[in-house]
Design a protein around this motif. Structure first.
Motif, PDB file in Angstrom:
ATOM      1  N   ILE A 143     -14.451-145.708 104.067  1.00 42.24           N
ATOM      2  CA  ILE A 143     -13.706-144.521 103.654  1.00 42.24           C
ATOM      3  C   ILE A 143     -14.361-143.932 102.408  1.00 42.24           C
ATOM      4  O   ILE A 143     -14.744-144.665 101.495  1.00 42.24           O
ATOM      5  N   ALA A 144     -14.472-142.614 102.374  1.00 41.87           N
ATOM      6  CA  ALA A 144     -14.930-141.904 101.172  1.00 41.87           C
ATOM      7  C   ALA A 144     -13.960-140.771 100.884  1.00 41.87           C
ATOM      8  O   ALA A 144     -13.522-140.069 101.805  1.00 41.87           O
ATOM      9  N   LEU A 145     -13.628-140.603  99.615  1.00 40.53           N
ATOM     10  CA  LEU A 145     -12.767-139.506  99.172  1.00 40.53           C
ATOM     11  C   LEU A 145     -13.621-138.508  98.414  1.00 40.53           C
ATOM     12  O   LEU A 145     -14.275-138.859  97.427  1.00 40.53           O
ATOM     13  N   LEU A 146     -13.642-137.257  98.899  1.00 34.49           N
ATOM     14  CA  LEU A 146     -14.426-136.195  98.285  1.00 34.49           C
ATOM     15  C   LEU A 146     -13.496-135.173  97.628  1.00 34.49           C
ATOM     16  O   LEU A 146     -12.303-135.108  97.933  1.00 34.49           O
ATOM     17  N   LYS A 147     -14.077-134.356  96.747  1.00 38.72           N
ATOM     18  CA  LYS A 147     -13.313-133.285  96.100  1.00 38.72           C
ATOM     19  C   LYS A 147     -14.169-132.028  96.086  1.00 38.72           C
ATOM     20  O   LYS A 147     -15.336-132.049  95.694  1.00 38.72           O
ATOM     21  N   VAL A 148     -13.558-130.926  96.548  1.00 39.10           N
ATOM     22  CA  VAL A 148     -14.189-129.616  96.455  1.00 39.10           C
ATOM     23  C   VAL A 148     -13.303-128.733  95.585  1.00 39.10           C
ATOM     24  O   VAL A 148     -12.088-128.937  95.484  1.00 39.10           O
ATOM     25  N   ASP A 254      -3.983-145.374 101.737  1.00 41.16           N
ATOM     26  CA  ASP A 254      -3.859-146.394 100.692  1.00 41.16           C
ATOM     27  C   ASP A 254      -5.177-146.527  99.929  1.00 41.16           C
ATOM     28  O   ASP A 254      -5.193-146.611  98.701  1.00 41.16           O
ATOM     29  N   VAL A 255      -6.295-146.532 100.673  1.00 38.08           N
ATOM     30  CA  VAL A 255      -7.617-146.599 100.035  1.00 38.08           C
ATOM     31  C   VAL A 255      -7.845-145.358  99.172  1.00 38.08           C
ATOM     32  O   VAL A 255      -8.293-145.457  98.018  1.00 38.08           O
ATOM     33  N   ALA A 256      -7.539-144.177  99.711  1.00 39.10           N
ATOM     34  CA  ALA A 256      -7.753-142.936  98.973  1.00 39.10           C
ATOM     35  C   ALA A 256      -6.924-142.891  97.695  1.00 39.10           C
ATOM     36  O   ALA A 256      -7.396-142.435  96.646  1.00 39.10           O
ATOM     37  N   ASP A 257      -5.684-143.366  97.776  1.00 38.77           N
ATOM     38  CA  ASP A 257      -4.818-143.367  96.593  1.00 38.77           C
ATOM     39  C   ASP A 257      -5.385-144.268  95.505  1.00 38.77           C
ATOM     40  O   ASP A 257      -5.388-143.911  94.315  1.00 38.77           O
ATOM     41  N   GLN A 258      -5.882-145.457  95.895  1.00 38.26           N
ATOM     42  CA  GLN A 258      -6.481-146.362  94.908  1.00 38.26           C
ATOM     43  C   GLN A 258      -7.762-145.778  94.327  1.00 38.26           C
ATOM     44  O   GLN A 258      -8.022-145.909  93.119  1.00 38.26           O
ATOM     45  N   LEU A 259      -8.563-145.134  95.164  1.00 36.79           N
ATOM     46  CA  LEU A 259      -9.804-144.534  94.670  1.00 36.79           C
ATOM     47  C   LEU A 259      -9.506-143.408  93.676  1.00 36.79           C
ATOM     48  O   LEU A 259     -10.198-143.255  92.670  1.00 36.79           O
ATOM     49  N   ARG A 260      -8.465-142.647  93.970  1.00 37.18           N
ATOM     50  CA  ARG A 260      -8.134-141.515  93.110  1.00 37.18           C
ATOM     51  C   ARG A 260      -7.532-141.981  91.782  1.00 37.18           C
ATOM     52  O   ARG A 260      -7.815-141.397  90.739  1.00 37.18           O
ATOM     53  N   THR A 261      -6.708-143.018  91.794  1.00 35.18           N
ATOM     54  CA  THR A 261      -5.997-143.435  90.576  1.00 35.18           C
ATOM     55  C   THR A 261      -6.719-144.520  89.786  1.00 35.18           C
ATOM     56  O   THR A 261      -6.624-144.568  88.556  1.00 35.18           O
ATOM     57  N   GLU A 262      -7.450-145.416  90.509  1.00 36.04           N
ATOM     58  CA  GLU A 262      -8.057-146.556  89.831  1.00 36.04           C
ATOM     59  C   GLU A 262      -9.579-146.579  89.928  1.00 36.04           C
ATOM     60  O   GLU A 262     -10.236-147.365  89.250  1.00 36.04           O
ATOM     61  N   GLY A 263     -10.139-145.763  90.810  1.00 36.57           N
ATOM     62  CA  GLY A 263     -11.586-145.716  90.959  1.00 36.57           C
ATOM     63  C   GLY A 263     -12.174-146.832  91.789  1.00 36.57           C
ATOM     64  O   GLY A 263     -13.386-146.885  91.998  1.00 36.57           O
TER      65      GLY A 263
END
Length: 474
Positions: A143-148, A254-263
């Protein structure tokens, strides 16, 4: 007579037409779903610096082609005999899919689509191209979370993959082979599917046509909700074969939320190596049927060891959730937050018991497994019944494999040992559910083995432990 024939033909035609209409009426119409959801599905183009294979000539004029075709043409180029046998740096482009999960520009896709990218471009259905940055990535879940940058962007409606059932209609939108906004449909074949014994993702299996370029795209249910991220295919040809796998959206969010809040992503961990329970092992451990995860190794001072888990335990459930297959255990434990208590129902020496284990934090990839721990020096003896000669472990061997007990095979004579594939150098730590702490113990247990019943043996070979079974006839 002619009129009767005509009437019969007309009746048959009407009957066939009515059957076709009934079938068509029973099939879902995906048009409204596609019109509503497709604006939030994006094409992802990632540029990476790669090393060309030795002797191959890079062809920049192929860079505009989808990866599948580009790789085909490059493989067809003959090697240049005058070129040095070393790789050359060049820029490559990978294409995939993704989808916007929030109007302020967060995008979900597969990690393998954007891994090692130097530049990521997100192209929307209205042909806008937005540069994206990686907020975080989790290779284990792919999973990868991107931001535009953007406001009021179209976003998908998120569903619950936990409510999916086999047989449901699902639809995928993506860019297979670079063909934007391609739509394919099918049904859920299975849920909770494991692709390896160490996988932390309970995949959704479908028969939706998924091909290279679909990776990272959304899987929708009939309500137009995203229930998964298309991730992998099983193929022998490189194309669609009716076996495609999606990451459940519950896991992805769940993965995206952890990546966004905790890195980073934290998962639960027991510190054990497990294996499947087959029919022979089930008989050996006193189980009515094959089920659960057999503990083959326990990390010394790990969470499981501290909670009382032992080698030879068969874990049947976690917090009341059954473990039917060994691969179910990583899913259940990985979903728990480190520090949470896991109630494990285990079978030990034929009896059921419950253990409470404080779940640890899953280490970095490649460091999850470790040798087991279990207590001397005698003369070289052997068991004629097993056809094997064993020695005590030397202090060096104990230190090398992090062992406290066991015996090492010095010679295979004949009989069961040869038939089940034992080799000199293998270390036996358990026999018929007994811990082997000396040659004397091994000989005694071997002499008392029952006949015509499955017997288990735990063997350590080059640091990897597994249980094997055999039967004695005399």
């Amino acid at each position: 007579m002619l009129n009767r024939t005509r009437l019969a033909a007309r009746f048959t035609g009407l009957l066939l037409l009515s059957q076709v209409l009934v079938v068509r009426a029973a099939l879902p119409d995906f048009t409204p779903l596609v019109e509503r959801a497709s604006p939030a599905v994006v094409n992802i183009s990632a540029r990476q610096a790669v090393t060309s294979r030795a002797g191959r000539v890079p062809m920049p004029e192929l860079e505009g082609l989808p990866p599948f075709f580009r790789e085909f043409f490059e493989r067809s180029i003959p090697q240049n005999p005058g070129q040095p046998d070393r790789g050359r740096q060049r820029e490559a482009q990978s294409l995939g899919s993704g989808f916007i999960i929030s109007s302020d520009g967060y995008v979900l896709t597969n990690n393998h689509v954007v891994a090692d990218a130097t530049e990521i471009m997100v192209r929307m259905t209205d042909r806008r191209e937005l540069q994206a940055k990686v907020v975080g990535a989790d290779p284990r879940a792919d999973i990868a979370l991107l931001k535009v940058e953007g406001q009021d962007l179209p976003a998908v409606t998120l569903g619950k993959s936990s409510e999916l059932k086999a047989g449901e209609w699902v639809l995928a939108i993506g860019s297979p082979f670079g063909f934007d906004r391609s739509v394919t449909a099918g049904v859920v074949s299975a849920t909770g599917r494991s692709l390896s014994a160490e996988s932390y993702v309970p995949f959704i299996q479908t028969d939706v046509a998924i091909n290279p370029g679909n990776s990272g795209g959304p899987l929708f249910n009939l309500a137009g909700e995203v229930v998964g991220i298309n991730s992998q295919i099983f193929t022998r040809s490189g194309g669609f074969m009716g076996l495609s796998f999606a990451i459940p959206i519950d896991v992805a969010l769940d993965v995206a939320d952890q990546l966004r809040t905790e890195g980073k992503v934290s998962r639960g961990w027991l510190g054990v190596a497990i294996q499947e329970v087959n029919r022979e092992l089930a008989e050996s451990f006193g189980l009515e049927r094959p089920a659960g995860a057999l503990v083959a190794q326990v990390l010394e001072n790990g969470p499981a060891a501290k909670g009382g888990v032992r080698v030879g335990d068969v874990i049947l459930s976690v917090n009341g959730q059954p473990i039917s297959m060994a691969a179910d255990l990583p899913h259940q434990i990985g979903a728990l937050r480190p520090g949470k208590l896991a109630r494990l129902e285990v079978v030990r020496e034929g009896s059921r018991t419950t253990l409470e284990v404080a779940v640890g934090t899953l280490p970095e990839q490649g460091q999850e497994l470790a040798s087991a721990a279990e207590p001397e020096m005698e003369i070289d003896q052997g068991s004629k019944r097993l056809g094997v000669r064993v020695n005590e472990l030397t202090p060096e061997q104990k230190q090398e494999w992090d062992l406290q007990s066991g015996v090492v095979i010095s010679e295979i004579i004949n009989g069961p040992a040869a038939m089940i594939g034992l080799r000199p150098g293998d270390i036996i730590t358990h026999l018929n559910n007994h811990a082997i702490n000396s040659v004397r113990t091994f000989t005694q247990v071997a002499e008392e083995l029952p006949k015509h019943r499955s017997v288990s043996m735990r063997v350590l070979r080059q640091g990897r432990a597994s249980f094997i079974t055999f039967k004695l006839t005399d």
